[in-house]
Design an enzyme around this catalytic site. Sequence first.
Site, PDB file in Angstrom:
ATOM      1  N   ASN A 160     -69.308 -15.289-105.084  1.00 37.56           N
ATOM      2  CA  ASN A 160     -69.545 -15.289-106.539  1.00 37.56           C
ATOM      3  C   ASN A 160     -71.016 -15.849-106.583  1.00 37.56           C
ATOM      4  OD1 ASN A 160     -69.904 -16.601-109.188  1.00 37.56           O
ATOM      5  ND2 ASN A 160     -67.774 -15.585-109.464  1.00 37.56           N
ATOM      6  N   SER A 187     -67.142 -11.251-110.020  1.00 43.71           N
ATOM      7  CA  SER A 187     -67.574 -11.974-111.358  1.00 43.71           C
ATOM      8  C   SER A 187     -66.473 -12.429-112.147  1.00 43.71           C
ATOM      9  CB  SER A 187     -68.333 -10.880-112.209  1.00 43.71           C
ATOM     10  OG  SER A 187     -69.116 -11.589-113.401  1.00 43.71           O
ATOM     11  N   GLU A 188     -66.644 -13.697-112.481  1.00 37.62           N
ATOM     12  CA  GLU A 188     -65.376 -14.453-113.145  1.00 37.62           C
ATOM     13  C   GLU A 188     -64.855 -13.605-114.310  1.00 37.62           C
ATOM     14  OE1 GLU A 188     -68.223 -16.053-112.667  1.00 37.62           O
ATOM     15  OE2 GLU A 188     -68.574 -17.780-113.840  1.00 37.62           O
ATOM     16  N   ASN A 189     -65.541 -12.748-114.988  1.00 33.64           N
ATOM     17  CA  ASN A 189     -64.882 -12.331-116.244  1.00 33.64           C
ATOM     18  C   ASN A 189     -64.064 -11.033-115.876  1.00 33.64           C
ATOM     19  OD1 ASN A 189     -67.466 -11.263-115.354  1.00 33.64           O
ATOM     20  ND2 ASN A 189     -67.530  -9.884-117.152  1.00 33.64           N
ATOM     21  N   SER A 197     -58.564 -13.580-112.111  1.00 37.27           N
ATOM     22  CA  SER A 197     -59.930 -14.055-111.698  1.00 37.27           C
ATOM     23  C   SER A 197     -60.183 -14.908-111.202  1.00 37.27           C
ATOM     24  CB  SER A 197     -61.167 -13.577-112.636  1.00 37.27           C
ATOM     25  OG  SER A 197     -62.295 -13.452-112.189  1.00 37.27           O
TER      26      SER A 197
END
Lengths: 221, 221, 227, 227
Positions: free
Chosen positions: A25, A48-50, A90
């Site tokens: 990340n 990607s954390e979304n 996530s």
Amino acid sequence: MYQSLNRNQLAQRIARDIPEGSYVNLGIGAPTRVGNYLPPDREIFLHSENGLLGMGPAPAAGEEDAELINAGKEPVTLLAGGCYFHHADSFAMMRGGHLDICVLGAYQVSVAGDLANWHTGAADAIPAVGGAMDLAVGARRVFVMMDHLTKSGASKIVERCDYPVTGLACVDRIYTDLAVMDVTPQGLAVTEIVPGLEFAELARLTGVPLMDARAPVAQAA
Amino acid sequence: MYQSLNRNQLAQRIARDIPEGSYVNLGIGAPTRVGNYLPPDREIFLHSENGLLGMGPAPAAGEEDAELINAGKEPVTLLAGGCYFHHADSFAMMRGGHLDICVLGAYQVSVAGDLANWHTGAADAIPAVGGAMDLAVGARRVFVMMDHLTKSGASKIVERCDYPVTGLACVDRIYTDLAVMDVTPQGLAVTEIVPGLEFAELARLTGVPLMDARAPVAQAA
Amino acid sequence: MINKIVPGLAQAVSGIFDGATVMIGGFGTAGQPAELIDALIDQGARELTIVNNNAGNGETGLAALLKAGRVRKMICSFPRQADSQVFDALYRAGRVELELVPQGNLAARIQAAGAGLGGIYTPTGYGTLLAQGKETRRIDGRDYVFETPIHADFALIKAAAADRWGNLVYRKTARNFGPIMATAARCAVAQVERIAALGELDPESIVTPGIFVQRVVQVAAPLRLAA
Amino acid sequence: MINKIVPGLAQAVSGIFDGATVMIGGFGTAGQPAELIDALIDQGARELTIVNNNAGNGETGLAALLKAGRVRKMICSFPRQADSQVFDALYRAGRVELELVPQGNLAARIQAAGAGLGGIYTPTGYGTLLAQGKETRRIDGRDYVFETPIHADFALIKAAAADRWGNLVYRKTARNFGPIMATAARCAVAQVERIAALGELDPESIVTPGIFVQRVVQVAAPLRLAA
């Protein structure tokens, strides 16, 4: 005299250290640039954390999709083999120790590896944390990417963070425009310095105890 | 003289009380039969804890699929509009209060609505609990389907459960071969009795205090 | 016959009461149910507690709800953005309360609510300002913070398609908080671009089973804001 | 190039050590990775702690592993079944330990492990034998039991298809514990019926992202046991 690395050189330096097969990340801001320098012969999985894994480069102009963005809310693409998932899944990836590496910017890092990167501490600042604290505690290895010194010349590597911390003892390695340092139980171990900068001078600029852990080859380079 | 309901009549009686649009889990064993009597003019969503919602009837002979089964490990079908999900999502449905009704068998129910249905308490029994405790605490309404009396004539409705409990104060309504009772803060309220059985005789057989809450119409029926 | 599809946006947001806690999906504008938010502004509910990752972008959507003065409190992870001027001004004027939650804790607390947990021990935030005053616990040599579930009265989310049973599929990173918010709200309302016939959505690929969705409204050509 | 597909079952189970905790997917025989279990029997690891919903059916699969004397402890929710004679005999002989866990707690504890939580308060089991000696807590007027995550060294699961990055899709109710077990194990091994080309699986419909899967092995015509 020495030449410090610019942002892109620093991103390139970090990219070199990311092994094939890593789940990575890249935090918002400067760390995003690391993605531009990943060796094309290595398959590296960007998270990607979304809610996406297998993130590809920015789309061509005119092909942006407002529903395909990264954590910095910039348009991105998805590689073949990538996938989408919801926020709890996530963050399970991030907090459950499934990411091999995250690269984060920082205001300060302490000798113990405490990270400060979310809040200036200013009384009138509107605080915003996003996923920074989750990455700091969750990724197997936390790399920090930052300038070695503030604009006024103060060291961003400190005995104790003045800024509010993001996580305690969470940083594994610090990449700055001047040096690469590992956070070890014995203290900060310098493994690389930019050409032309002496260890003693780096230590003076940094202002906290440093250990010289450069490999003989690296010293000669 | 009175005639107690047989298993299928009891299943049919319970099915009548399930409103359209309900999300329902029918426990393994006798409660599964309730599914056979759901009014065809009502859309009712059957959930099975092994990961399906919108469960349909048993498949035709020869069309069984070993990978499409219910919680009792019997072959089932999926209705159009049904879907599959993993175990954590399935139990989130059960434990998060998303099921409107579950129907469970029981060894005993107490006047406070404590349920005992997972363990005989016998010293040499191999205990097995499955999803019984999750359904007991998680469904919005818990219906119990059981015989009123044991084979030896003892009441299965008790002041306090002798068997190890599945959950405390979790039963909302009890359907037996003799009567229907609501568990209320004031005690057990009898709303129906099989024709020919007097309230006093039901109370005598049951052996715990009962309230007569039958509607005048129901009494006349 | 069960049909969760309501005829219009007004019906979709009916019953949202003053003081309600309303989760709103979206990460920035991706997945933000802009038309449902506009309907909520028209509907008039006040003193809302809003749960969203951010605190509004630009002047539309959540920012417009804030600007209309309907929000008493924001629960979010990242209120400060280049275009969060509406929230910024209200916050500095002391006119909106902020509960700042690390994004992973926000997601986990919403998921915990949907799953019926009473609380969780989370690794995130330990030793930071955001854990001040919170119970901590060392488990197997690691430090955790006790966090409680976040329940909502309503969730307003956006999906790509729904059928009349409320089954949902999403599009790309617009999925984000939608699936977990739907589980945590007593009444989850989804605006969708497309209505699918029952049985048309692949049962292996439905992301939000209809049990978590109470109302569906079609918005065929939603405002797709720039990211 | 990353290729998680291993050439055979022996490689798929290599490195499973004596005393390891091994999660095994499946609800009854649906989703049970029978060929991986056979390979584990051949591989020879002993003193295993096995996490599975059940404790074996008939004489094959998990029952055969038990019969071979490789299992020290079972963590499961429903060991007693009409055809669980192998487990029954071992249990009565005191030759296998049993940790009985309500099925929802089992799922939640596995999911908590994968998500990095230190513990959870669960409503299930409060006031029962299965919560005896466990910490309880009243939160918002409801009683909960403190439960800790269940981590594993290995997970053996079954899926319908995988690509070389380890992305998985499942088939019908064979999905059950597979997705959450994959998240909770240091090394998750999936046997799959079909290998898909990279990019062939729909990115909206991948159930287990490859990050949770370390090894994939193809078993094109798996034993499909009667339910």
